[in-house]
Enzyme design. Structure first.
Site: not given
Ligand code: URA
Length: 476
Positions: A122, A201, A208, A223, A227
């Site tokens: 990621h 999320d 946010r 977050s 995922k």
């Molecule tokens: N990418 C994400 O998936 N979540 C965040 O909070 C910031 C960047």
């Protein structure tokens, strides 16, 4: 970091400190918890407790997170709680509990029956960052199964899904069974986040975004990790970008995020590596959706730009170590180099395109020629050396050109973006071509031009080279 003046604890805060709340008053949809001593604890009490810098229990955070997903706790209270977290932070235990709560707000991918190891990467987001397009087929060629769930362009940074969808016919919203069978057949698949995966999320991130609470390390950690754990990976390599083109502008902030991801992911039973990489200039020579697919193809054919290949090989090497397929990162890098040199990684890329509905022949026919008719050139204002190409300004210019979006429902375009002829460190003559920018219309060029022009810095002597791989944090 905000007003540090806090009055003494309220009665409710004091009670809350003495005992941990544990049951919901009047059932699942309740907006109130009851402590062991029978004290009611409402959302406002949880906000107050975090506001005064105290650690929240899992139940207290559950009241907010689950209550928000169910529509019991309103936006304004969750916004206040997010801001309290932004200023007060979270302990490692709270961050892990929040990640777990978010993960449990939805379903997880079931990869049972497919042989692993399941390893994913990621990136926290960059400009010209097309690494996933090269990395997934490359590590799949080495035996990794990569269940890659990606995102769309966000702010000034590009999105893997938008890049892939620029390939004619390519679909990124796969059903779970399509996702599974593609992974089993070709070693990887690329999909977007379904409505069932971490719904907490989706709601929290949107909130946010409009309450200036994105840049919080525990919130970003929960977050991203919720995922990534939901997609079924057993091991994860995080590419934490650092510099003007990244969300984390300094190496210290990037390291704090990497440490938080490594610590929290490890606490959740995953094998984790965090790599901090430079994002001061765009990666490679191309920024744009189809433009980046073209550059990924160059990489898969062995003629990729040096900076892009360095990051891709290093991440790939670590993915093989994390998946137990290499003993050292150097051994992993060598296996990745062989997967590119043999053409196996390119074969899997083509197989994946066909598997996801794309047309590889059409992609190859469009390669190098699919360009908008609206363009301008940036030429060097002086002779000397390129000492800066500001990735943030280039990313923003990309949004104006039509690569990314200002609003979530804005369209993105395949044939726009920037093609550079020079990188930082290169020598240039006065008037020499540095880049060509392509936009969706003339107005987009006018908006992008000052950003592109001011992104370029030329000096009489070269600047010291910044390392691309800044730091590696392994918990393997
Ligand atoms: N990418 C994400 O998936 N979540 C965040 O909070 C910031 C960047």
């Amino acid at each position: 970091m905000g007003d540090r003046h806090h009055p003494g604890p309220t009665r409710v805060e004091h009670e809350a400190r003495l005992e941990q709340p544990h049951v919901r008053l009047e059932g699942e949809r309740s907006d109130t918890l009851v402590t062991r001593k029978g004290m009611p604890m409402r959302a406002v009490d949880v906000i107050m407790k975090k506001r005064s810098g105290e650690e929240l229990s899992r139940d207290e955070m559950g009241l907010i997170v689950e209550g928000y997903v169910k529509g019991v706790i309103p936006d304004y209270q969750v916004s206040a709680w997010l801001m309290a977290v932004y200023f007060r932070g979270m302990s490692p235990r709270e961050t892990a509990d929040l990640t777990e709560l978010m993960l449990r707000s939805g379903s997880t991918m079931d990869l049972a029956g497919i042989e692993g190891p399941f390893v994913d990467k990621h990136s926290t987001g960059g400009v010209g960052d097309k690494v996933s397009l090269i990395l997934a087929p490359m590590v799949a060629a080495c035996g990794v199964r990569d269940p890659m769930m990606s995102g769309r362009a966000l702010g000034h940074t590009g999105g893997t899904l938008d890049k892939l969808e620029s390939i004619p016919g390519y679909r990124t919203s796969l059903t779970e069974s399509e996702f599974r069978s593609l992974i089993a057949a070709d070693g990887y698949a690329m999909t977007g986040q379904s409505a069932q995966i971490v719904p907490a999320d989706k709601k929290l991130y949107a909130l946010r975004d409009v309450t200036a609470t994105v840049e919080s390390i525990p919130l970003i950690t929960a977050s991203i990790l919720s995922k990534k754990v939901a997609e079924g990976a057993q091991a994860l390599v995080f590419d934490v970008k650092s510099g003007p083109g990244a969300f984390m502008k300094t190496n210290a902030d990037a390291e704090a995020l990497a440490q938080s991801l490594v610590r929290t992911g490890t606490a959740m039973g995953k094998r984790i590596v965090g790599i901090i990489t430079d994002m001061s200039e765009p990666l490679g020579f191309k920024v744009g959706n189809f433009f980046e697919v073209e550059e990924a193809l160059d990489c898969l054919e062995g003629s990729g730009p040096a900076d892009l290949m360095e990051v891709t090989y290093r991440l790939g090497g670590w993915m093989l170590v994390a998946g137990g397929l290499a003993k050292t990162v150097e051994e992993g890098v060598r296996a990745c180099e062989a997967a590119i040199a043999s053409g196996r990684a390119r074969e899997l890329f083509m197989a994946n395109i066909r598997g996801q509905g794309g047309d590889p022949d059409r992609m190859l026919a469009l390669r190098g020629s699919w360009r908008s008719s609206h363009s301008f050139e940036l030429r060097s204002p002086a002779a000397g050396f390129i000492v800066g190409i500001d990735a943030y300004k280039i990313g923003l210019a990309g949004v104006h050109l039509g690569v990314g979006r200002n609003r979530t429902d804005d369209p993105v375009y395949p044939d726009v973006g920037l093609v550079f002829r020079k990188k930082v460190g290169d020598e240039t003559r006065e008037g020499e071509l540095v880049c060509t920018a392509y936009g969706k219309d003339e107005a987009s060029l006018a908006a992008a031009r000052p950003l592109v022009e001011s992104a370029l810095a030329v000096a009489a002597s070269p600047a010291p080279r910044r390392p691309l791989i800044i730091k590696e944090i392994s918990a393997l």
